[in-house]
Design a protein around this motif. Structure first.
Motif, PDB file in Angstrom:
ATOM      1  N   ARG A  37     -11.259 -11.444 -14.659  1.00  0.00           N
ATOM      2  CA  ARG A  37     -10.386 -12.190 -13.760  1.00  0.00           C
ATOM      3  C   ARG A  37     -10.255 -11.438 -12.445  1.00  0.00           C
ATOM      4  NH1 ARG A  37      -6.770 -16.308 -15.748  1.00  0.00           N
ATOM      5  NH2 ARG A  37      -5.816 -17.116 -13.908  1.00  0.00           N
ATOM      6  N   ARG A  38     -10.287 -12.181 -11.338  1.00  0.00           N
ATOM      7  CA  ARG A  38     -10.119 -11.528 -10.044  1.00  0.00           C
ATOM      8  C   ARG A  38      -8.932 -12.137  -9.325  1.00  0.00           C
ATOM      9  NH1 ARG A  38     -14.945 -14.307  -6.467  1.00  0.00           N
ATOM     10  NH2 ARG A  38     -13.623 -16.060  -6.196  1.00  0.00           N
ATOM     11  N   HIS A  39      -8.388 -11.426  -8.396  1.00  0.00           N
ATOM     12  CA  HIS A  39      -7.179 -11.824  -7.685  1.00  0.00           C
ATOM     13  C   HIS A  39      -7.549 -12.308  -6.289  1.00  0.00           C
ATOM     14  CE1 HIS A  39      -3.021 -11.791  -6.474  1.00  0.00           C
ATOM     15  NE2 HIS A  39      -3.372 -11.124  -5.403  1.00  0.00           N
ATOM     16  N   HIS A  40      -6.918 -13.385  -5.865  1.00  0.00           N
ATOM     17  CA  HIS A  40      -7.153 -13.902  -4.525  1.00  0.00           C
ATOM     18  C   HIS A  40      -5.888 -13.685  -3.709  1.00  0.00           C
ATOM     19  CE1 HIS A  40      -7.801 -16.630  -1.212  1.00  0.00           C
ATOM     20  NE2 HIS A  40      -9.055 -16.724  -1.567  1.00  0.00           N
ATOM     21  N   ASP A  41      -6.022 -13.164  -2.513  1.00  0.00           N
ATOM     22  CA  ASP A  41      -4.879 -12.968  -1.624  1.00  0.00           C
ATOM     23  C   ASP A  41      -4.738 -14.196  -0.739  1.00  0.00           C
ATOM     24  OD1 ASP A  41      -4.258 -10.388  -2.535  1.00  0.00           O
ATOM     25  OD2 ASP A  41      -5.838  -9.538  -1.289  1.00  0.00           O
ATOM     26  N   ILE A  84      -2.180 -24.196   3.299  1.00  0.00           N
ATOM     27  CA  ILE A  84      -1.158 -23.506   2.514  1.00  0.00           C
ATOM     28  C   ILE A  84       0.058 -23.290   3.424  1.00  0.00           C
ATOM     29  CG2 ILE A  84      -0.557 -21.410   1.264  1.00  0.00           C
ATOM     30  CD1 ILE A  84      -3.568 -21.155   0.595  1.00  0.00           C
ATOM     31  N   LEU A  85       1.204 -23.832   3.008  1.00  0.00           N
ATOM     32  CA  LEU A  85       2.432 -23.710   3.796  1.00  0.00           C
ATOM     33  C   LEU A  85       3.367 -22.646   3.253  1.00  0.00           C
ATOM     34  CD1 LEU A  85       3.094 -27.534   4.184  1.00  0.00           C
ATOM     35  CD2 LEU A  85       1.949 -26.015   5.796  1.00  0.00           C
ATOM     36  N   GLY A  86       3.202 -22.299   1.972  1.00  0.00           N
ATOM     37  CA  GLY A  86       4.041 -21.290   1.370  1.00  0.00           C
ATOM     38  C   GLY A  86       3.391 -20.759   0.102  1.00  0.00           C
ATOM     39  N   ILE A  87       3.804 -19.542  -0.296  1.00  0.00           N
ATOM     40  CA  ILE A  87       3.214 -18.876  -1.455  1.00  0.00           C
ATOM     41  C   ILE A  87       4.341 -18.233  -2.249  1.00  0.00           C
ATOM     42  CG2 ILE A  87       1.570 -17.117  -2.226  1.00  0.00           C
ATOM     43  CD1 ILE A  87       0.433 -17.397   0.751  1.00  0.00           C
TER      44      ILE A  87
END
Length: 107
Positions: free
Chosen positions: A46-50, A100-103
């Protein structure tokens, strides 16, 4: 002279047949649309996306919208917005543009 002509014609015909095969081989394994991101690398890890605000995520419509946003500690989405869960993040998406408007981190 006939042998040279036949050889030349055979070489041209072979080049026309080989060109599509070389091009197909060059793009092997890259059958995803631009903008697609996977959460798995080639080895199954699994890899992480910022994620970043303002970034476009074109594949967000394939994910179900988060309807119980209060349960997940998310604010109510505005008109034309919806939350989607991607890997270990919730993304607030603009329905019209795919931006993307919010995370928010998933719990």
């Amino acid at each position: 002279m006939k042998v040279l002509t036949r050889t030349l014609l055979a070489a041209v015909a072979l080049s026309f047949a080989a060109a599509p095969m070389a091009q197909a081989q060059q793009h092997y394994g890259n059958d995803r649309k631009p903008g697609y991101s996977s959460s798995w690398d080639k080895h199954g890890a699994r890899r992480h996306h910022d994620w970043r605000k303002g970034e476009r995520y074109s594949d967000w419509k394939r994910r179900p919208p988060v309807r119980d946003y209060h349960r997940h500690g998310l604010r109510k989405p505005g008109r034309g917005q919806q939350w989607v869960k991607v890997d270990d993040s919730y993304l607030l998406m603009s329905v019209a543009t795919g931006l993307i408007l919010g995370i928010a981190a998933a719990r």
